[in-house]
Design a protein around this motif. Structure first.
Motif, PDB file in Angstrom:
ATOM      1  N   ASN A 159       0.830  -1.208   0.000  1.00  0.00           N
ATOM      2  CA  ASN A 159       0.000   0.000   0.000  1.00  0.00           C
ATOM      3  C   ASN A 159       0.862   1.255   0.000  1.00  0.00           C
ATOM      4  O   ASN A 159       0.652   2.185  -0.782  1.00  0.00           O
ATOM      5  N   TYR A 163       1.339   4.006  -3.030  1.00  0.00           N
ATOM      6  CA  TYR A 163       0.977   5.391  -2.723  1.00  0.00           C
ATOM      7  C   TYR A 163       2.153   6.333  -2.983  1.00  0.00           C
ATOM      8  O   TYR A 163       1.993   7.403  -3.590  1.00  0.00           O
ATOM      9  N   ALA A 166       3.233   6.653  -6.792  1.00  0.00           N
ATOM     10  CA  ALA A 166       2.231   7.193  -7.727  1.00  0.00           C
ATOM     11  C   ALA A 166       2.638   8.515  -8.377  1.00  0.00           C
ATOM     12  O   ALA A 166       2.434   8.699  -9.582  1.00  0.00           O
ATOM     13  N   PHE A 252      -0.328   9.844   4.445  1.00  0.00           N
ATOM     14  CA  PHE A 252      -0.660   8.466   4.062  1.00  0.00           C
ATOM     15  C   PHE A 252      -1.556   7.855   5.126  1.00  0.00           C
ATOM     16  O   PHE A 252      -1.171   7.754   6.291  1.00  0.00           O
ATOM     17  N   ALA A 260      -4.715   3.093  -0.235  1.00  0.00           N
ATOM     18  CA  ALA A 260      -4.653   4.552  -0.118  1.00  0.00           C
ATOM     19  C   ALA A 260      -4.211   5.120  -1.454  1.00  0.00           C
ATOM     20  O   ALA A 260      -3.374   4.535  -2.141  1.00  0.00           O
ATOM     21  N   ARG A 261      -4.766   6.271  -1.814  1.00  0.00           N
ATOM     22  CA  ARG A 261      -4.372   6.899  -3.057  1.00  0.00           C
ATOM     23  C   ARG A 261      -4.300   8.398  -2.871  1.00  0.00           C
ATOM     24  O   ARG A 261      -4.958   8.967  -2.023  1.00  0.00           O
ATOM     25  N   LYS A 262      -3.469   9.008  -3.678  1.00  0.00           N
ATOM     26  CA  LYS A 262      -3.338  10.454  -3.632  1.00  0.00           C
ATOM     27  C   LYS A 262      -4.668  11.098  -4.003  1.00  0.00           C
ATOM     28  O   LYS A 262      -5.335  10.682  -4.948  1.00  0.00           O
ATOM     29  N   ASP A 379     -11.916   6.108  -4.151  1.00  0.00           N
ATOM     30  CA  ASP A 379     -10.852   6.713  -3.346  1.00  0.00           C
ATOM     31  C   ASP A 379     -11.455   7.710  -2.352  1.00  0.00           C
ATOM     32  O   ASP A 379     -12.069   8.703  -2.743  1.00  0.00           O
TER      33      ASP A 379
END
Length: 645
Positions: A159, A163, A166, A252, A260-262, A379
């Motif tokens: 993860n 993250y 990215a 994060f 998790a993503r930006k 997200d």
């Protein structure tokens, strides 16, 4: 973004205390694969004489090796990364970023593993085991906790890697296949296996900076998905799965097995439409406008929308109608409204359409494309709107021999994502499925659409005058005539009339059921009478199941929220959008209206009408096809006999 009330901080000093151990893992580990087979790849080339090497950390941790003691087949990930550029003597900035990302991700995973051990008592059991004092009655628990810690460490590593990597991604992508070396004996062995397999992937795919980044990202995504599935079979994961941690320095968030993503929005190039440019389609337009504002009530700190908690939030909906009735225009209007609201509030907005381009001939790739689409929209750090246009062509109907394997993969992903065991509706996103032929959509998938938007286009004389004037534009001198432009599109008046039209069914088959029940019990003004009506519908159409009842009651709850959030709440975020969650919830509750028997009956008829409409169309299409086949058979027989005569 600061810590929320339900978040725990994974402290920076705890993460940095694992930097040396993480560096040692990247420098060299000795691992013999147990589940995966090694791929044929050239060994890492050694450095030319005279080329200085970096400072090396000599680990004393069992199972780890340094340059001097590693076997030739040992995993030396740092050297593998350096070799991804035709053995250039200097490390590129991209390579350095990858090394830092992996060290940081490993350190976060190790710190999270320690936190899990403290939460569950595994730390004390490890100490007892080392001292030889672990009782036989605790060994099963000990093994289960070790497996859980391994799953936690692997998922957090993957993860964090996905993250942190990215921002460095380019348009380059690689297909690495399924991850296999997923071990859950203990955390150290699990990470060794992950690094070994990542080394294998880099050896095969990382030929330059772009493919290096793409390979690391692809591996992290695959590992996350694999370990999340594995975790469903493991016990003692509740403290992690239900927990919420934050690494403040990286912004994060660790929320169990949720990736998790930006929080970055997508760049939209579509031509937005204003509400008055959607002619007709009154109920669909009204619900789309309400839904756009509902999404904006989402609270990024609580990661929850008051509408999702109170009831009345539309997570999935189906828009159906004949070709040319305005489905694309409706999408453009809704996306435009959300985009404008998000710009005012400073929120990230992400729109994406899942199209037939996502159907791939490679086994499993279509499902991966659909899953990536879902993950991109759900997200929790963005406001999301996902559309699936022409879903009858994209998602296959189970049992239909004409459905390809790729279409069936997409169907399976959408069904699991829209109403699966792990589906979490936060209220930050919505999915719209659109089709000219909804009868061709798999029944179970279609019923996962919580709301139905009948997109029937212009209906009245005024509608046709309005749309003609709108499309003609202003570059002409033709007078308008005796007509008040767009007066028929006044939404509240038009919607009220549209809802009243559903006091009785509109489809002939359903009207027969309604009349029969009404003749038996009189007005449907009690729950018992309406329940009897529902049972009669089910007897007429066996596809009308408990899920249909849930969708109807959800639609009724939406009607209880039959108000538009005031425009000034969207124009000035301080009034509503930036208020604390509980205040927003209270403001919404004050606007809620009572549920009436008329509302319930109208929503039963609206939903059942759509199902009868789909069934009638489906049956009619099947009959037409059979008639056509019989005609071909007869014509073939005639020609055959003529040729023999």
């Amino acid at each position: 973004m600061s810590l929320t009330t339900d978040q725990m901080e994974l402290r920076e000093e705890e993460i940095r205390s694992h930097y040396d151990a993480a560096y040692a893992l990247l420098e060299g580990v000795d691992h013999t694969p147990r589940l995966a087979k090694g791929k044929e790849a050239a060994p890492v080339a050694g450095r030319s004489s005279g080329v200085p090497t970096r400072r090396r950390f000599r680990s004393t941790t069992p199972g780890m090796v340094t340059r001097s003691s590693a076997r030739p087949e040992g995993v030396k990930l740092l050297e593998r990364i350096e070799a991804a550029d035709d053995d250039d003597a200097l490390i590129s900035p991209v390579q350095a970023n990858v090394m830092n990302v992996l060290r940081r991700a490993l350190s976060i995973a190790l710190a999270m593993g320690e936190a899990y051990c403290e939460l569950t008592g595994l730390a004390a059991l490890k100490k007892s085991n080392l001292e030889g004092g672990l009782g036989a009655d605790r060994k099963a628990e000990f093994s289960e906790l070790l497996a859980a810690e391994a799953a936690v460490s692997l998922h957090v590593f993957a993860n964090a890697t996905a993250y942190l990597i990215a921002p460095h991604l380019s348009e380059t992508s690689v297909e690495i296949g399924a991850v296999e070396e997923v071990l859950t004996d203990n955390a150290q062995l699990a990470l060794h296996g992950a690094l070994w397999e990542l080394d294998q992937e880099l050896a095969q795919f990382a030929k330059d900076d772009a493919t290096l980044i793409a390979t690391v990202a692809a591996y992290a995504e695959q590992l996350m998905e694999k370990i999340a599935l594995r975790a469903q079979t493991l016990g003692r994961l509740e403290p992690f799965a239900n927990g919420n941690w934050k690494v403040e320095a990286d912004d994060f968030a660790i929320q169990g097995f949720t990736p998790a993503r930006k929080g970055k929005g997508s760049t939209l190039t579509m031509q937005f439409k204003k509400p008055h440019e959607v002619v007709g389609n009154h109920i669909a337009k009204y619900q789309a406008m309400k839904l756009a504002k509902m999404l904006m009530a989402y609270d990024f700190d609580r990661r929850l929308n008051p509408f999702a908690e109170l009831g009345g939030f539309i997570f999935t909906f189906m828009g159906d109608g004949k070709p040319g009735t305005g489905k694309t225009t409706l999408i453009q209007m809704m996306a435009g409204l959300i985009n404008d609201y998000c710009q005012v509030a400073g929120y990230a907005f992400r729109y994406q359409n899942l199209s037939t381009d996502n159907i791939d001939s490679y086994q499993g790739k279509s499902g991966q494309n659909a899953k990536a689409f879902i993950n991109n929209i759900i997200d929790p750090q963005v406001i999301g709107f996902g559309t699936i246009d022409d879903i009858d062509q994209l998602a296959g109907k189970r049992g239909d021999r004409q459905s390809s394997a790729g279409q069936l993969e997409i169907t399976a992903v959408l069904m699991e994502s829209f109403a699966g065991a792990n589906t979490v509706v936060r209220g930050n996103c919505t999915f719209g499925m659109f089709s000219n032929y909804p009868e061709n959509v798999d029944d179970a998938l279609r019923q996962r659409a919580g709301a139905r938007f009948l997109v029937d286009g212009p209906q009245t004389r005024d509608d046709y005058i309005d749309i003609l004037s709108l499309l003609m534009g202003k570059n002409h001198d033709i007078p308008l005539g005796d007509h008040t432009l767009f007066s028929a599109q006044e939404i509240k008046k038009a919607v009220a009339q549209s809802f009243e039209a559903h006091a009785k069914p509109q489809e002939a088959g359903l009207l027969n059921v309604f009349d029969r029940v009404h003749a038996e019990v009189g007005d449907l003004d009690t729950i018992a009478k309406m329940g009897r009506y529902l049972k009669a519908i089910q007897e007429a159409d066996e596809r009308f199941t408990g899920r249909a009842i849930k969708n109807i009651t959800d639609a009724v709850k939406v009607r209880a929220m039959d108000f538009e959030l005031p425009d000034e709440w969207m124009e000035n975020p301080e009034i509503f959008l930036f208020r604390p969650y509980e205040q927003k919830k209270q403001m919404i509750e004050e606007l809620r209206v009572p549920i009436t028997t008329e509302m319930v009956l109208q929503e039963i008829n609206r939903y059942a009408d759509s199902e009868f409409r789909y069934a009638d169309k489906s049956d009619e299409v099947a009959i037409e096809n059979m008639v056509r086949d019989y005609g071909r058979t007869e014509e073939a027989k005639r020609r055959y006999l003529e040729s023999k005569g």
